[in-house]
Design an enzyme around this catalytic site. Sequence first.
Site, PDB file in Angstrom:
ATOM      1  N   GLU A  24      -4.884   2.515  -4.114  1.00  0.00           N
ATOM      2  CA  GLU A  24      -3.419   2.562  -4.029  1.00  0.00           C
ATOM      3  C   GLU A  24      -2.881   1.277  -3.401  1.00  0.00           C
ATOM      4  OE1 GLU A  24      -5.528   4.539  -2.266  1.00  0.00           O
ATOM      5  OE2 GLU A  24      -4.677   5.066  -0.300  1.00  0.00           O
ATOM      6  N   ASP A  49       0.844  -1.197   0.000  1.00  0.00           N
ATOM      7  CA  ASP A  49       0.000   0.000   0.000  1.00  0.00           C
ATOM      8  C   ASP A  49       0.882   1.250   0.000  1.00  0.00           C
ATOM      9  OD1 ASP A  49      -3.096   0.704   0.669  1.00  0.00           O
ATOM     10  OD2 ASP A  49      -1.737   2.172   1.597  1.00  0.00           O
ATOM     11  N   ILE A  50       0.546   2.192  -0.864  1.00  0.00           N
ATOM     12  CA  ILE A  50       1.358   3.414  -0.954  1.00  0.00           C
ATOM     13  C   ILE A  50       1.118   4.279   0.288  1.00  0.00           C
ATOM     14  CG2 ILE A  50       1.887   5.461  -2.348  1.00  0.00           C
ATOM     15  CD1 ILE A  50       0.677   3.965  -4.768  1.00  0.00           C
TER      16      ILE A  50
END
Length: 294
Positions: free
Chosen positions: A214, A171-172
């Site tokens: 994301e 996950d960003i």
Amino acid sequence: MDDIKILIVEDELLIATTLQRKLVKMGYSVVDIVSSGMKAIEVAIEKKPDLVLMDIVIKGDMNGIETASKLYDTTRIPVVFLTAYTDENTISKAEATGAYGYLIKPFQERELTTTIRMALKKHEETMKMEQLATTDSLTGIMNRRFFLQAIDKEIERTQRYGNRFSLIILDIDHFKKVNDTYGHSAGDEVIVSITQIVNKNLRKVDIFARYGGEEFIICLPETDYPNAMNVAERIRQNIEDNFIPYDDKKISCTVSIGVTNFHENGDTYDKIFQRADAALYLAKNQGRNQVVYQ
Ligand SMILES: [Mg+2]
């Protein structure tokens, strides 16, 4: 006509060569003539024809209908049946294979060209639809729906052969801030760039998908968790070291990663996913930009 390659599967040589002559006259190229299902699949994989003309009664253990269905599953090459059989049972069995056409022998040249053309057109549309349904449009990698199908197959394989695999969720970090600071198209650039970095660190057999906004998910077949941790750490480091040019700025970002592996028979996708997700949650809570195993 662009070079359209056709494979003929027919056990009667005279019929096959007559058909070949007609096809060549119409401007098609015939890659081969084979008389059994086994040979048909072998040649189709090797020579990648655009279309297969398949007789129903052929040599070998598989008939044309069985061959067509196996062939389509493995190669996605469209099949048109050629047959003298017109009974309902045969026709409905042939239809069930997802065949692209059906020619009853003897047929006219006109029927032959029309059927081939329609089959190729229908196939092109089907492939486009399949592509749309399985791919994430921004990144070109798999979407969530397709990933869930692929992982089901992987779990089945793992259980059957006693293999192992690992799962990574990525996950960003602070992605919302990227969008808020630079705008959504910058956010898109970041997502594409991260996809490319991850791809560079994966093998062909790995299954990589965009899971949500994301969030990304990766299945590493035949990989135990120490190796999966190495892959995840390399990805994390590569992303941290990377700068994404946007307008006259350079955007940098980091990712948090959760890793788990398939435990044993009885492990389900839900359980595996929950472990990886819990690991990701820990990675976020412990300060982000790190890899955690659960
Ligand atoms: Mg035959």
